[in-house]
Design a protein around this motif. Structure first.
Motif, PDB file in Angstrom:
ATOM      1  N   GLU A 221       0.819  -1.214   0.000  1.00  0.00           N
ATOM      2  CA  GLU A 221       0.000   0.000   0.000  1.00  0.00           C
ATOM      3  C   GLU A 221       0.851   1.262   0.000  1.00  0.00           C
ATOM      4  O   GLU A 221       0.376   2.345   0.348  1.00  0.00           O
ATOM      5  CB  GLU A 221      -0.907  -0.011   1.229  1.00  0.00           C
ATOM      6  CG  GLU A 221      -1.893  -1.172   1.285  1.00  0.00           C
ATOM      7  CD  GLU A 221      -2.788  -1.089   2.508  1.00  0.00           C
ATOM      8  OE1 GLU A 221      -3.910  -0.569   2.382  1.00  0.00           O
ATOM      9  OE2 GLU A 221      -2.345  -1.526   3.597  1.00  0.00           O
ATOM     10  N   GLN A 223       1.812   3.315  -2.187  1.00  0.00           N
ATOM     11  CA  GLN A 223       1.369   4.465  -2.971  1.00  0.00           C
ATOM     12  C   GLN A 223       0.340   5.324  -2.237  1.00  0.00           C
ATOM     13  O   GLN A 223       0.103   6.474  -2.626  1.00  0.00           O
ATOM     14  CB  GLN A 223       0.791   4.000  -4.312  1.00  0.00           C
ATOM     15  CG  GLN A 223       1.842   3.477  -5.278  1.00  0.00           C
ATOM     16  CD  GLN A 223       1.270   3.232  -6.648  1.00  0.00           C
ATOM     17  OE1 GLN A 223       1.032   4.154  -7.419  1.00  0.00           O
ATOM     18  NE2 GLN A 223       1.035   1.965  -6.969  1.00  0.00           N
ATOM     19  N   LYS A 224      -0.260   4.776  -1.187  1.00  0.00           N
ATOM     20  CA  LYS A 224      -1.208   5.552  -0.394  1.00  0.00           C
ATOM     21  C   LYS A 224      -0.508   6.477   0.599  1.00  0.00           C
ATOM     22  O   LYS A 224      -1.155   7.332   1.216  1.00  0.00           O
ATOM     23  CB  LYS A 224      -2.145   4.610   0.367  1.00  0.00           C
ATOM     24  CG  LYS A 224      -3.013   3.722  -0.527  1.00  0.00           C
ATOM     25  CD  LYS A 224      -3.887   2.799   0.306  1.00  0.00           C
ATOM     26  CE  LYS A 224      -4.749   1.883  -0.559  1.00  0.00           C
ATOM     27  NZ  LYS A 224      -5.568   0.969   0.263  1.00  0.00           N
ATOM     28  N   SER A 226       1.588   9.459   1.929  1.00  0.00           N
ATOM     29  CA  SER A 226       1.958  10.820   1.560  1.00  0.00           C
ATOM     30  C   SER A 226       3.186  11.225   2.367  1.00  0.00           C
ATOM     31  O   SER A 226       3.093  11.465   3.578  1.00  0.00           O
ATOM     32  CB  SER A 226       0.791  11.781   1.847  1.00  0.00           C
ATOM     33  OG  SER A 226       1.141  13.108   1.526  1.00  0.00           O
TER      34      SER A 226
END
Length: 324
Positions: A221, A223-224, A226
């Motif tokens: 995960e 890419q989630k 920030s």
């Protein structure tokens, strides 16, 4: 051909000196379907001769040797990991320091390691510290061939005028740049790129490592996540964001912030045994697209596995167009 002949003669001489009971000779060539022929203990070897063998070259060298029927790669320098990868593909290797892995089943086995390459005075001059690495990186990220003034390049790289002048002098003496009137220009970007990558990975990468972290969430995960302002993805994820070619398996982050700031993502926590590596940011300002490509290329080359080397080749061919 003169340079290749010199490499072959030097490699054979050093091998002969270390294996005095084995006959090692350079054979005459009556046709030029290979770079050279040598005979070791009565066995003839067709040679492919290179100056340097770097990780990024391995896939193409393996294909070339297998296509041409070459059974001995001879080079001025071959890294240990490159030697291991070539041997895995049944390609015998020999360098001018006398390091080698040569095996013909049930007939011949020679394995010599640990001999150090003797650096020339010019090569010693290229052994820059991190300040010099920063200047080289800034030069590689220039959009054209002309090198700016020492003052401008010092500002761009975050280095002193003295460091920039030293780097320019060394580059000029090694043929990477040339002068025309009062101006200086990059002469050989491809060689400078490959040598910067090798120097960065070999001598400065570990000095820039400032910590590690562990995942709280699944790394699938990623890419989630920030990242805080002042941190960017490097390596696998950076390359994926650039071209979407390779699903990340290893993770690294470049940062100008303390590693502890990563807790703000609620996805990672600092952990000195963690599998996410943090490196100190070493460039000034925002990284350009060209700078990103160079950085991710270096990161992938450093991992030295076939998956990452293929991804590195793709970035080089698509984004680093001056290497074509």
């Amino acid at each position: 051909m003169i340079k290749k002949h010199q490499i072959l003669e030097s490699a054979v001489e050093n091998l002969r000196n270390q294996c005095q009971r084995i006959r090692v000779e350079v054979c005459p060539q009556f046709n030029w379907d290979c770079d050279g022929l040598i005979e070791i203990s009565g066995i003839q070897f067709r040679c492919e001769i290179k100056q340097y063998v770097k990780s990024s070259h391995i896939p193409s060298i393996i294909n070339q040797c297998k296509r041409d029927g070459t059974n001995l790669l001879v080079a001025e320098y071959i890294s240990r990991t490159s030697m291991e990868r070539l041997v895995e593909q049944d390609i015998n290797v020999l360098d001018t320091s006398g390091n080698c892995f040569i095996e013909i089943t049930d007939r011949l086995f020679i394995h010599i390691t640990g001999n150090k390459k003797i650096l020339s005075e010019k090569e010693k001059g290229m052994n820059f510290k991190i300040s010099g690495i920063k200047v080289l990186f800034s030069i590689l990220t220039l959009e054209d061939e002309q090198i700016p003034s020492i003052r401008n390049l010092a500002s761009k790289s975050g280095s002193s005028n003295g460091t920039v002048k030293h780097v320019i002098d060394v580059l000029e003496s090694n043929g990477y740049i040339f002068s025309s009137g009062k101006n200086k220009f990059i002469k050989d970007r491809e060689r400078l790129l490959e040598d910067w990558v090798s120097l960065f990975n070999r001598s400065q990468r570990s000095a820039l490592q400032i910590g590690r972290a562990s995942w709280i969430i699944s790394n699938k995960e990623w890419q989630k996540v920030s990242l805080p302002e002042g941190m960017i993805w490097g390596g696998d994820p950076g390359a994926y964001l650039m071209n979407g070619y390779m699903t990340p398996a290893e993770f690294c982050i470049y940062t100008e912030l303390p590693v502890r700031e990563i807790v703000k993502t609620k996805a990672m926590v600092p952990n000195k045994e963690g599998d996410i590596i943090f490196y100190q940011k070493f460039w000034e300002g925002k990284l350009s697209e060209l700078g990103s490509a160079i950085l991710f290329y270096a990161d992938l080359i450093n991992q030295n596995n076939s998956r990452c080397l293929e991804a590195a080749r793709k970035i080089r061919d698509e984004r680093l167009t001056y290497t074509k």
